[in-house]
Design a protein around this motif. Sequence first.
Motif, PDB file in Angstrom:
ATOM      1  N   GLY A 139       0.779  -1.116  -0.015  1.00 57.69           N
ATOM      2  CA  GLY A 139       0.070   0.021  -0.086  1.00 57.69           C
ATOM      3  C   GLY A 139       0.835   1.446   0.027  1.00 57.69           C
ATOM      4  N   SER A 175      -4.478   1.694   0.596  1.00 66.60           N
ATOM      5  CA  SER A 175      -4.345   0.660   1.391  1.00 66.60           C
ATOM      6  C   SER A 175      -3.830  -0.800   0.472  1.00 66.60           C
ATOM      7  N   GLU A 176      -3.255  -1.799   1.103  1.00 68.61           N
ATOM      8  CA  GLU A 176      -3.096  -2.907   0.527  1.00 68.61           C
ATOM      9  C   GLU A 176      -4.077  -3.887   0.214  1.00 68.61           C
TER      10      GLU A 176
END
Length: 202
Positions: A134, A141-142
């Motif tokens: 991320g 975000s990841e």
Amino acid sequence: MKSSSTNMAGSSPLQKRELEDDNESSSSMRTAETMLRLLPMGLCVVALVIMLKNQQTNDYGSITYSDLGTFRYLVHANGICAGYSLLSAIVAVVPRPITMSRAWTFFLLDQLLTYAILAAGAVSTEVMYLAYKGDPEVSWSESCGSFRGFCHKATASVSITFIVSLCYAGLSLLSSYRLFSKYDAPPVGSYNNKGGIEIANY
């Protein structure tokens, strides 16, 4: 007159042996080059198939490789490299003398495909890094925690692509050697000393 003809007759088997050695060396070099060109073809097909079949649907939604332009480029680059590897292997296996135009063609195409497949692997690696890690600075975000299977397949495809780029780097070195070995080095003292600077010859 007799002695000269005797010398010619005596040197004929040696010349024939040297010619046979050159032919064997050329044949082994041609076989090695053909195998080196076929190897990335198989790897490209594997990387391409893995990415083409890469899709996942779960409670978080669905994702496929075509949703990302980077992965589409990787698929196209692997497809082009696979086709070129097959065609160049067919041309390389034919026992023909390597002309200057043929050497230049292999050199330029090998260089072009090397950079193309390397670029595909590099940009895909950046996308995979963002997918795993991320980027908090841009609130990205990841996503691999939610689409782990998709990320694993994409990582495998990208890893194989980098192996392909190593193969093409080897092909680029080979075609470079083939091309520039056709040029003779300039003889010593061929350049005129116009600047008035004396260069000592050792």
